[in-house]
Design an enzyme around this catalytic site. Structure first.
Site, PDB file in Angstrom:
ATOM      1  N   TYR A  14       0.820  -1.214   0.000  1.00 26.64           N
ATOM      2  CA  TYR A  14       0.000   0.000   0.000  1.00 26.64           C
ATOM      3  C   TYR A  14       0.856   1.268   0.000  1.00 26.64           C
ATOM      4  O   TYR A  14       0.419   2.316  -0.462  1.00 26.64           O
ATOM      5  CB  TYR A  14      -0.880   0.045   1.256  1.00 26.64           C
ATOM      6  CG  TYR A  14      -2.174  -0.705   1.168  1.00 26.64           C
ATOM      7  CD1 TYR A  14      -2.205  -2.074   0.937  1.00 26.64           C
ATOM      8  CD2 TYR A  14      -3.389  -0.052   1.340  1.00 26.64           C
ATOM      9  CE1 TYR A  14      -3.404  -2.763   0.879  1.00 26.64           C
ATOM     10  CE2 TYR A  14      -4.586  -0.730   1.287  1.00 26.64           C
ATOM     11  CZ  TYR A  14      -4.586  -2.085   1.057  1.00 26.64           C
ATOM     12  OH  TYR A  14      -5.774  -2.760   1.007  1.00 26.64           O
ATOM     13  N   LYS A  55       2.807 -15.302   2.427  1.00 31.97           N
ATOM     14  CA  LYS A  55       2.996 -16.029   1.158  1.00 31.97           C
ATOM     15  C   LYS A  55       4.496 -16.320   1.055  1.00 31.97           C
ATOM     16  O   LYS A  55       5.191 -15.908   0.113  1.00 31.97           O
ATOM     17  CB  LYS A  55       2.474 -15.173  -0.007  1.00 31.97           C
ATOM     18  CG  LYS A  55       2.434 -15.870  -1.360  1.00 31.97           C
ATOM     19  CD  LYS A  55       1.334 -16.904  -1.488  1.00 31.97           C
ATOM     20  CE  LYS A  55       1.457 -17.650  -2.813  1.00 31.97           C
ATOM     21  NZ  LYS A  55       0.521 -18.796  -2.917  1.00 31.97           N
ATOM     22  N   ASP A  99      -3.266 -18.286   0.615  1.00 32.42           N
ATOM     23  CA  ASP A  99      -4.299 -18.973  -0.182  1.00 32.42           C
ATOM     24  C   ASP A  99      -4.993 -20.042   0.655  1.00 32.42           C
ATOM     25  O   ASP A  99      -6.220 -20.157   0.661  1.00 32.42           O
ATOM     26  CB  ASP A  99      -3.712 -19.546  -1.487  1.00 32.42           C
ATOM     27  CG  ASP A  99      -2.396 -20.276  -1.309  1.00 32.42           C
ATOM     28  OD1 ASP A  99      -1.854 -20.314  -0.186  1.00 32.42           O
ATOM     29  OD2 ASP A  99      -1.895 -20.835  -2.315  1.00 32.42           O
ATOM     30  N   ASP A 121      -6.554  -6.901   4.479  1.00 32.01           N
ATOM     31  CA  ASP A 121      -7.697  -6.240   3.836  1.00 32.01           C
ATOM     32  C   ASP A 121      -8.623  -7.288   3.227  1.00 32.01           C
ATOM     33  O   ASP A 121      -9.834  -7.281   3.430  1.00 32.01           O
ATOM     34  CB  ASP A 121      -7.180  -5.279   2.757  1.00 32.01           C
ATOM     35  CG  ASP A 121      -8.316  -4.602   2.016  1.00 32.01           C
ATOM     36  OD1 ASP A 121      -9.258  -4.136   2.673  1.00 32.01           O
ATOM     37  OD2 ASP A 121      -8.272  -4.560   0.763  1.00 32.01           O
ATOM     38  N   ASP A 145     -12.719  -8.939   4.695  1.00 33.83           N
ATOM     39  CA  ASP A 145     -14.011  -8.936   3.981  1.00 33.83           C
ATOM     40  C   ASP A 145     -14.558 -10.366   3.906  1.00 33.83           C
ATOM     41  O   ASP A 145     -15.771 -10.594   4.028  1.00 33.83           O
ATOM     42  CB  ASP A 145     -13.871  -8.364   2.557  1.00 33.83           C
ATOM     43  CG  ASP A 145     -14.039  -6.844   2.512  1.00 33.83           C
ATOM     44  OD1 ASP A 145     -13.761  -6.170   3.527  1.00 33.83           O
ATOM     45  OD2 ASP A 145     -14.447  -6.324   1.451  1.00 33.83           O
TER      46      ASP A 145
HETATM   47  C1  IPM Z   1     -10.376  -0.870   4.129  1.00 34.33           C
HETATM   48  C2  IPM Z   1     -10.415  -0.319   2.730  1.00 34.33           C
HETATM   49  C3  IPM Z   1      -9.159   0.501   2.444  1.00 34.33           C
HETATM   50  C4  IPM Z   1      -7.975  -0.444   2.529  1.00 34.33           C
HETATM   51  C5  IPM Z   1      -9.153   1.261   1.109  1.00 34.33           C
HETATM   52  C6  IPM Z   1     -10.364   2.094   0.921  1.00 34.33           C
HETATM   53  C7  IPM Z   1      -7.916   2.100   0.996  1.00 34.33           C
HETATM   54  O1  IPM Z   1     -10.592  -1.341   1.802  1.00 34.33           O
HETATM   55  O2  IPM Z   1     -10.227  -0.088   5.075  1.00 34.33           O
HETATM   56  O3  IPM Z   1     -10.533  -2.085   4.295  1.00 34.33           O
HETATM   57  O4  IPM Z   1      -7.682  -1.172   1.565  1.00 34.33           O
HETATM   58  O5  IPM Z   1      -7.322  -0.445   3.575  1.00 34.33           O
HETATM   59 MN    MN Z   2     -11.064  -3.239   2.686  1.00 37.49          MN
END
Ligand code: IPM
Ligand code: MN
Ligand code: NAD
Length: 347
Positions: A139, A184, A217, A241, A245
């Site tokens: 990042y 990884k 993975d 990240d 999710d």
């Molecule tokens: C998160 C988001 C951010 C990240 C983006 C919007 C920069 O996806 O906070 O999870 O990837 O950290």
């Molecule tokens: Mn995110």
């Protein structure tokens, strides 16, 4: 107590869920007699539109003076092709405040088993704390963006790795005593450094903890096949990240996952894990609970108000049990209705 809280509503559903968090702060202040000085500042796309910058200097200054910062979400199609992106503001504030540890709890609840695509028997007793490294890795590496070629550099120093490992290990000691490090290492040099540092730090400081290594993975697979076996999961910025999710869907919705971004000193930043959800923005559909649970993390970790945080969390969970929730969880309420249901249980 007196405390300064800065709200950064941002874009899309950001302002809608920030409103829910603000209402929660107001209700907690009223119930416990606290004096929260709550102000608002521009961030993300809204800030680009107003000032040309995703993180205006005035916003950063206000955050640096605050006791804690709450962020809704940033980004949206309107700015996807613009030279400056709303997301740059979020990365910049994380870096400027030194928030290297991003804690994302994924805790299942029986009232939400139906909302998850995963079979209910796998969801029992899932309580995962992801400690995601937040200010390093791909990042923040140098990047080159050309029309024929582009690159993003991924770099980590031992110091950047160690400090989040210590944070993860301390968390594990206060929980069930297990840390899973995800990398990884079969391909990436940075991952091999992560692995060497993890072995060294845990051998020296945390020999009492159970330590597991997984390649990312396989980790993505194990999160679905044996989620209850995870306690603290520590990993680099990008993997954290993505995996969080995925973990949100164990709980039932991205609208349920809160987060706390912490450094060694200064204010923390508290925000739901979800984004600005342009597909449902402005329709009173967004689930406000990730924001309200992030508000609870702010109370507990940002202001040291553990009892107040518990009251807020209990109110959210009581709503879930009563099916007072939004459509992503199979409920019938809108953002405002679900928020009101929580507030009614606090006051
Ligand atoms: C998160 C988001 C951010 C990240 C983006 C919007 C920069 O996806 O906070 O999870 O990837 O950290
Ligand atoms: Mn995110
Ligand atoms: P997203 O998280 O905004 O949405 C993904 C899906 O989840 C969508 O279908 C959305 O409707 C749903 N969803 C998200 N939050 C919800 C909630 N509270 N209640 C109900 N449903 C919810 O991810 P995306 O669509 O990939 O990204 C949209 C924008 O958000 C992008 O510009 C991205 O960069 C940004 N983003 C910002 C943050 C942040 O500010 N922390 C985090 C992730 C994405």
């Amino acid at each position: 107590m007196k405390a300064k809280i800065v709200l950064l509503p941002g874009d899309g559903i950001g302002p809608e869920v920030t409103q829910a968090a603000k209402a929660a702060f107001d209700a907690i202040a009223q119930r416990f007699g606290h004096d929260f000085l709550i102000s608002q500042a521009l961030m993300g796309g809204a800030a680009i539109d107003a000032t040309g910058e995703p993180l205006p200097a005035a916003t950063l200054a206000a955050c640096q003076e605050a006791d804690a910062v709450f962020l809704g979400a940033v980004g949206g199609p309107k700015w996807d092709k613009s030279e400056k992106r709303p997301e740059q503001g979020l990365l910049a504030i994380r870096k400027a405040l030194g928030l290297y540890a991003n804690l994302r709890p994924a805790v299942t609840h029986p009232a939400l088993y139906d909302a998850s695509p995963i079979k209910a028997d796998r969801l029992k007793d899932v309580d995962i704390m992801v400690a995601r490294e937040l200010t390093g890795g791909i990042y923040f590496g140098e990047k080159q963006e050309g029309s024929e070629a582009a690159w993003d550099r991924c770099a980590y120093s031992a110091e950047e790795i160690d400090r989040v490992l210590h944070q993860a290990a301390r968390l594990a000691r206060s929980r069930r005593g297990k840390v899973t490090m995800v990398d990884k290492a079969n391909v990436l040099a940075t991952s091999r450094l992560w692995r060497r540092r993890t072995e060294a730090v845990f051998a020296e400081h945390y020999p009492d903890l159970e330590l597991e290594f997984l390649l990312v993975d396989a980790a993505a697979m194990h999160l679905l096949s044996r989620p209850a076996s995870f306690d603290v999961l520590v990993t680099e910025n990008l993997f954290g990240d993505i995996l969080t999710d995925e973990a949100a869907m164990l709980v039932g919705s991205l609208g349920m996952l809160p987060s706390a971004s912490l450094g060694d000193s200064g204010p923390g930043l508290f925000e739901p894990c979800h984004g600005s959800a342009p597909d449902i923005a402005g329709q009173d559909k967004a689930n406000p609970f990730a924001a309200m649970l992030s508000a609870a993390m702010l109370l507990e970790l940002g202001l040291g108000l553990g009892e107040e945080a518990q009251v807020l969390k209990d109110a959210v969970y009581a709503c879930l049990e009563a099916r007072q929730c939004t459509a992503d969880l199979g409920g019938k309420l809108g953002t405002q209705g679900a928020t009101a249901a929580v507030l009614a249980r606090i006051l």
